[in-house]
Design a protein around this motif. Structure first.
Motif, PDB file in Angstrom:
ATOM      1  N   LYS A  59       0.802  -1.224   0.000  1.00 46.71           N
ATOM      2  CA  LYS A  59       0.000   0.000   0.000  1.00 46.71           C
ATOM      3  C   LYS A  59       0.841   1.283   0.000  1.00 46.71           C
ATOM      4  CE  LYS A  59      -3.777  -2.295   2.393  1.00 46.71           C
ATOM      5  NZ  LYS A  59      -4.698  -2.363   3.470  1.00 46.71           N
ATOM      6  N   LYS A  63       0.870   6.264  -1.947  1.00 44.94           N
ATOM      7  CA  LYS A  63       1.397   7.333  -1.075  1.00 44.94           C
ATOM      8  C   LYS A  63       2.671   7.936  -1.670  1.00 44.94           C
ATOM      9  CE  LYS A  63       0.944   4.820   2.918  1.00 44.94           C
ATOM     10  NZ  LYS A  63      -0.108   3.835   2.850  1.00 44.94           N
ATOM     11  N   THR A 154      -2.065   4.159  17.766  1.00 45.13           N
ATOM     12  CA  THR A 154      -3.192   3.462  18.395  1.00 45.13           C
ATOM     13  C   THR A 154      -4.004   2.681  17.361  1.00 45.13           C
ATOM     14  OG1 THR A 154      -4.718   5.320  18.204  1.00 45.13           O
ATOM     15  CG2 THR A 154      -3.415   5.208  20.210  1.00 45.13           C
ATOM     16  N   MET A 155      -3.920   3.109  16.094  1.00 45.01           N
ATOM     17  CA  MET A 155      -4.631   2.366  15.037  1.00 45.01           C
ATOM     18  C   MET A 155      -3.763   1.246  14.477  1.00 45.01           C
ATOM     19  SD  MET A 155      -6.644   5.188  12.795  1.00 45.01           S
ATOM     20  CE  MET A 155      -6.002   6.785  13.182  1.00 45.01           C
ATOM     21  N   ARG A 156      -2.619   1.023  15.073  1.00 45.62           N
ATOM     22  CA  ARG A 156      -1.648   0.012  14.636  1.00 45.62           C
ATOM     23  C   ARG A 156      -1.141   0.316  13.231  1.00 45.62           C
ATOM     24  NH1 ARG A 156      -1.153  -0.030  19.284  1.00 45.62           N
ATOM     25  NH2 ARG A 156       0.603  -1.387  18.992  1.00 45.62           N
ATOM     26  N   ILE A 157      -1.063   1.589  12.884  1.00 49.53           N
ATOM     27  CA  ILE A 157      -0.449   1.996  11.610  1.00 49.53           C
ATOM     28  C   ILE A 157       0.942   2.504  11.961  1.00 49.53           C
ATOM     29  CG2 ILE A 157      -0.601   3.585   9.648  1.00 49.53           C
ATOM     30  CD1 ILE A 157      -3.649   3.740  10.192  1.00 49.53           C
ATOM     31  N   TYR A 162       4.140   4.918   7.322  1.00 49.26           N
ATOM     32  CA  TYR A 162       3.027   5.670   6.729  1.00 49.26           C
ATOM     33  C   TYR A 162       3.441   7.091   6.327  1.00 49.26           C
ATOM     34  CZ  TYR A 162      -1.686   7.623   6.261  1.00 49.26           C
ATOM     35  OH  TYR A 162      -2.815   8.229   5.788  1.00 49.26           O
TER      36      TYR A 162
ATOM     37  N   PHE B  81      -3.638  -5.378  20.641  1.00 53.73           N
ATOM     38  CA  PHE B  81      -3.808  -3.972  20.258  1.00 53.73           C
ATOM     39  C   PHE B  81      -4.735  -3.809  19.047  1.00 53.73           C
ATOM     40  CE2 PHE B  81       0.289  -3.379  22.608  1.00 53.73           C
ATOM     41  CZ  PHE B  81      -0.255  -2.591  23.598  1.00 53.73           C
ATOM     42  N   TYR B  86      -8.855   3.949  20.327  1.00 54.56           N
ATOM     43  CA  TYR B  86      -8.587   5.021  21.283  1.00 54.56           C
ATOM     44  C   TYR B  86      -9.175   6.316  20.733  1.00 54.56           C
ATOM     45  CZ  TYR B  86      -5.745   7.747  24.596  1.00 54.56           C
ATOM     46  OH  TYR B  86      -5.317   8.574  25.612  1.00 54.56           O
ATOM     47  N   MET B  97      -7.333  15.312   5.690  1.00 51.98           N
ATOM     48  CA  MET B  97      -8.240  14.293   5.145  1.00 51.98           C
ATOM     49  C   MET B  97      -9.682  14.685   5.434  1.00 51.98           C
ATOM     50  SD  MET B  97      -6.625  10.709   6.341  1.00 51.98           S
ATOM     51  CE  MET B  97      -4.928  10.297   6.086  1.00 51.98           C
ATOM     52  N   LEU B 105      -9.566   5.433   7.276  1.00 50.77           N
ATOM     53  CA  LEU B 105      -8.117   5.209   7.393  1.00 50.77           C
ATOM     54  C   LEU B 105      -7.731   3.887   8.072  1.00 50.77           C
ATOM     55  CD1 LEU B 105      -5.267   6.460   6.895  1.00 50.77           C
ATOM     56  CD2 LEU B 105      -5.423   7.380   9.190  1.00 50.77           C
ATOM     57  N   PRO B 106      -8.237   3.605   9.289  1.00 53.41           N
ATOM     58  CA  PRO B 106      -7.803   2.339   9.917  1.00 53.41           C
ATOM     59  C   PRO B 106      -8.174   1.102   9.112  1.00 53.41           C
ATOM     60  CG  PRO B 106      -9.504   3.428  11.250  1.00 53.41           C
ATOM     61  CD  PRO B 106      -9.135   4.372  10.170  1.00 53.41           C
ATOM     62  N   LEU B 107      -9.294   1.163   8.399  1.00 48.81           N
ATOM     63  CA  LEU B 107      -9.683   0.002   7.580  1.00 48.81           C
ATOM     64  C   LEU B 107      -8.765  -0.140   6.373  1.00 48.81           C
ATOM     65  CD1 LEU B 107     -13.572   0.398   7.591  1.00 48.81           C
ATOM     66  CD2 LEU B 107     -12.240  -1.287   8.836  1.00 48.81           C
ATOM     67  N   ARG B 108      -8.468   0.995   5.741  1.00 45.91           N
ATOM     68  CA  ARG B 108      -7.608   0.962   4.550  1.00 45.91           C
ATOM     69  C   ARG B 108      -6.197   0.493   4.871  1.00 45.91           C
ATOM     70  NH1 ARG B 108      -9.270   6.760   1.856  1.00 45.91           N
ATOM     71  NH2 ARG B 108     -11.101   6.031   0.743  1.00 45.91           N
ATOM     72  N   GLU B 109      -5.683   0.934   6.023  1.00 48.88           N
ATOM     73  CA  GLU B 109      -4.277   0.681   6.322  1.00 48.88           C
ATOM     74  C   GLU B 109      -4.021  -0.604   7.088  1.00 48.88           C
ATOM     75  OE1 GLU B 109      -1.677   2.369   5.188  1.00 48.88           O
ATOM     76  OE2 GLU B 109      -3.011   3.688   4.073  1.00 48.88           O
ATOM     77  N   THR B 110      -5.031  -1.101   7.796  1.00 45.43           N
ATOM     78  CA  THR B 110      -4.731  -2.249   8.659  1.00 45.43           C
ATOM     79  C   THR B 110      -5.524  -3.510   8.300  1.00 45.43           C
ATOM     80  OG1 THR B 110      -6.396  -1.571  10.268  1.00 45.43           O
ATOM     81  CG2 THR B 110      -4.175  -0.763  10.629  1.00 45.43           C
ATOM     82  N   THR B 111      -6.375  -3.421   7.271  1.00 47.44           N
ATOM     83  CA  THR B 111      -7.131  -4.622   6.905  1.00 47.44           C
ATOM     84  C   THR B 111      -6.944  -4.896   5.412  1.00 47.44           C
ATOM     85  OG1 THR B 111      -9.166  -3.474   6.269  1.00 47.44           O
ATOM     86  CG2 THR B 111      -8.920  -4.003   8.601  1.00 47.44           C
ATOM     87  N   ARG B 112      -7.396  -6.067   5.000  1.00 44.97           N
ATOM     88  CA  ARG B 112      -7.319  -6.413   3.578  1.00 44.97           C
ATOM     89  C   ARG B 112      -8.700  -6.333   2.937  1.00 44.97           C
ATOM     90  NH1 ARG B 112      -2.625 -10.069   2.436  1.00 44.97           N
ATOM     91  NH2 ARG B 112      -1.270  -9.805   4.218  1.00 44.97           N
ATOM     92  N   ARG B 154     -14.520   6.980  13.921  1.00 42.97           N
ATOM     93  CA  ARG B 154     -13.235   6.368  13.558  1.00 42.97           C
ATOM     94  C   ARG B 154     -12.829   5.300  14.583  1.00 42.97           C
ATOM     95  NH1 ARG B 154      -7.965  10.087  13.081  1.00 42.97           N
ATOM     96  NH2 ARG B 154      -8.065   9.906  15.334  1.00 42.97           N
TER      97      ARG B 154
END
Lengths: 282, 414
Positions: A59, A63, A154-157, A162, B81, B86, B97, B105-112, B154
């Motif tokens: 991904k 970016k 906190t979002m694990r990003i 990033y 985690f 949070y 954004m 954002l969290p869905l796009r970056e941390t899931t498939r 979010r």
């Protein structure tokens, strides 16, 4: 005599000890400053390595493309403007000097070599540092003080992957391209000044440009621009990312100081590394 | 009790020479709403940041299901985690954004997940948090309350099992404060996540919290239910609770529980055995589906208006009232018996049906809430008590006799 932490201070008399402390203070300040800089250099190197390791993660492509637009495409106008006038002024100066010895025919050679080997990479990098580097530093700094970077954690990003990796990748791609643009526009500027305004021969100018430049000159210029890309992007990202660690200020003021530091340190390091890289490539 | 989901054992945190947390021990249980209360600058946010992993303790241990964080393997930590969200005190929205992009954002970056699925999930959260008109706007174009809702959306978009809220209602007016708390409580019931709040909105947080943790002088000095906190005898109560609570419930304008209890004891406890009083309990019921679709702020606007109306009606005849739960009011009518109370409540019902419902609608409109399509059912029940009887028992008796006294029906045409 062996001194350890339990040893009494020497010399023993109090006034002598004060004098000793007073005299040693500049060295202490110098030492602290040096340690601090070495510390920062180490941290920045680790920061760069971490960012490089995350460039290939999934991904990242979109970016990186977005950052190429911000760092590269949006710097084009300023790079072209500076390139044009740099080419014009060096052509003017060289024509003046060459005219004294009757060697106006070498104008194209001097303009091309000066731009491609030296001024193109250096001035393009300084201009990008001033325009895009300052923006990078302030943007990341604001993200830090407004807890946006903590929010990423906190979002694990991964915030380095990033925010930092795409910028470094984009800088490494954009710097050589902008340098090439600077060189091209600079040579055209030299033509405008030397040929159109001062009356040098147009055919000779372009013939000299073509014959005097070889691939090594061009590639050396690109190597420099890649080195500068790493320096500028790392310094600017590092200053913004660790803005909350500054001891001299906090909040918005810290972001302002970090941005200033980013540009100043980038420019100084560009010039220092230019000498080192040039001497290695010669 | 069950094994705690999260436990702090003698956690100490220092920043330079300043100790913020000292030997903190606490337990957070799964599926509950736990609220950490304390004075500003007392280390509440620092405590929360330890749970989410933004800070690490200098001493002591944090345990997840009895297993210390430091002993957890990397994949265990990631799993832990990944199920946590949070919500920051200042929202921490990405200002470059749009609202949609922030939530996605969290869905796009941390899931498939695919684009269509992400779009569906984000739009669902946008609808639930009433942000439909703001989806394409940037955070700087939104009011503080809307920004809070974006942050909430979010935080909830990944369907977390644990959600940490750092002062979710700071900077909001009483109606919106209660709307946000109501939204958190409703989502918590609906999705069953464990909620940990940092707040000093007393008594509002009592209505939604299962457990309260009191942070005082760097330590947790109380862990228990809101009712247990009422009986807790500690300087914390005088210094923190009373100073934060005030005398009036901000939302309804009625007496706080504390002042209500003081008035109850002052007026009724010293009467002779033969004296009687009556307690009336009013409850507003709004269907959760309607709440979700039409607005929490509107519902809180109605609660506000109802409180004002009860105070106006019963205050004039010597009664005193408080908000007992988020949607429940208790009124004590001293020196009255069941027969008199029945007459007074009948008069209130008549007056309420003739003028009260209209006033509530107008009150809602004055506050900018258009009560369209909302149906709120109002129930009332009363019981007689004697000075020797416990007030809580009389309240329960009154609740058991509740029946519907009115219904606010606001059609879209009104």
């Amino acid at each position: 005599m062996v001194l350890d932490s339990n040893s009494p201070p020497l010399p023993k008399r109090e006034d002598e000890w004060r004098l000793f402390t007073f005299l040693s203070r500049p060295f202490a300040v110098l030492g602290r400053g040096a340690i601090n800089r070495v510390d920062n250099l180490g941290a920045a190197t680790i920061f760069l390595i971490l960012a490089l390791l995350k460039i290939a993660s999934p991904k990242q492509l979109s970016k990186i493309v977005q950052q190429i637009y911000y760092i590269g495409a949006r710097s084009m106008m300023i790079v072209m403007l500076v390139g044009l006038f740099t080419g014009m002024v060096i052509s003017l100066q060289f024509y003046y000097a060459l005219n004294k010895v009757g060697a106006q025919g070498a104008l194209g050679t001097l303009v091309a070599l000066t731009l491609v080997r030296e001024l193109g990479p250096v001035l393009a990098a300084i201009m990008i540092a001033a325009r895009a580097g300052s923006a990078i530093s302030s943007e990341i700094g604001i993200q830090r003080i407004s807890e946006q970077i903590d929010a990423l954690c906190t979002m694990r990003i991964d915030p380095i992957g990033y925010l930092i990796s795409p910028r470094i990748a984009a800088a490494v791609i954009s710097f050589p391209l902008l340098t090439a643009l600077f060189d091209l526009i600079g040579i055209i500027g030299g033509y405008i000044s030397g040929v159109l305004l001062l009356g040098a021969n147009a055919g000779t100018y372009f013939y000299r440009v073509q014959t005097s430049l070889n691939m090594k000159d061009v590639s050396d210029g690109f190597i420099k621009s890649i080195v500068f890309a790493f320096i500028v992007s790392t310094v600017c990202c590092f200053q913004g990312y660790f803005v909350h660690m500054r001891t001299d200020s906090h909040g918005a003021k810290a972001v302002g100081l970090a941005t200033t530091s980013a540009v100043v340190i980038s420019c100084v390091l560009i010039l220092v590394s230019d000498y080192i890289v040039t001497s290695l490539l010669m | 009790m069950d094994t705690p989901l999260i436990e702090f054992k003698d956690v100490t945190k220092r920043f330079g020479n300043k100790t913020v947390l000292e030997g903190v021990n606490l337990k957070i249980y799964e599926g509950q709403v736990t609220t950490i209360i304390g004075l500003s600058g007392g280390g509440k946010s620092v405590l929360l940041k330890h749970i989410v992993g933004l800070l690490e303790p200098d001493e002591g241990a944090i345990l997840f299901r009895d297993k210390p964080f430091v002993e957890m393997k990397k994949h265990e930590m990631n799993t832990f985690f990944a199920q946590m969200s949070y919500m920051f005190q200042d929202n921490a929205l990405f200002d470059s954004m749009t609202v949609y992009e922030n939530i996605a954002l969290p869905l796009r970056e941390t899931t498939r997940k695919g684009k269509a699925e992400i779009d569906r999930m984000v739009k669902a959260r946008i609808a639930q948090t009433e942000l439909g008109d703001a989806a394409g706007k940037f955070p700087s174009e939104l009011s503080g309350g809307m920004q809070k809702r974006v942050a909430l959306a979010r935080a909830l978009v990944i369907d977390p099992r644990i959600v940490l809220f750092d002062e979710p209602t700071s900077g909001q007016d009483p109606v919106r404060k209660n709307a946000i708390l109501s939204m958190i409580a409703q989502y918590q019931r609906k999705f069953g996540f464990t909620a940990v709040l940092v707040s000093h909105e007393i008594p509002d947080v009592y209505f939604i919290s299962n457990r309260i943790l009191a942070l005082y002088h760097k330590k947790i000095v109380f862990q228990g239910t809101p009712d247990e906190l009422d009986r807790f005898d500690h300087p914390f109560k005088d210094e923190v609770i009373i100073s934060l609570e005030g005398l009036r419930d901000e939302l309804s304008g009625l007496h706080t529980r504390r002042l209500f209890n003081v008035m109850y004891h002052a007026q009724l406890k010293h009467k002779s055995v033969g004296d009687t009083y009556t307690v009336t309990v009013f409850t507003l019921y709004v269907q959760e589906a309607i709440l979700e679709g039409l607005g929490y702020e509107e519902a809180q606007g109605v609660i506000h208006a109802m409180g004002v109306y009860i105070d106006k009606h019963f205050g004039a005849i010597g009664g005193f009232s408080t908000r007992h739960k988020i949607n429940e009011f208790v009124t004590v009518l001293p020196y009255s018996n069941l027969f008199e109370a029945e007459e007074m409540v009948a008069s209130f019902i008549k007056d309420f049906q003739e003028r009260g419902i209209r006033d509530i609608r107008l009150g809602g409109r004055r506050q900018g809430f258009v009560l369209e399509g909302i149906e709120i059912s109002i129930h009332a029940g009363f019981a007689q008590g004697q000075p020797i009887a416990e007030l809580d028992a009389v309240i329960e008796s009154a609740k058991s006799q509740q029946k519907e006294i009115g219904r606010i029906l606001c059609s879209a045409k009104e």
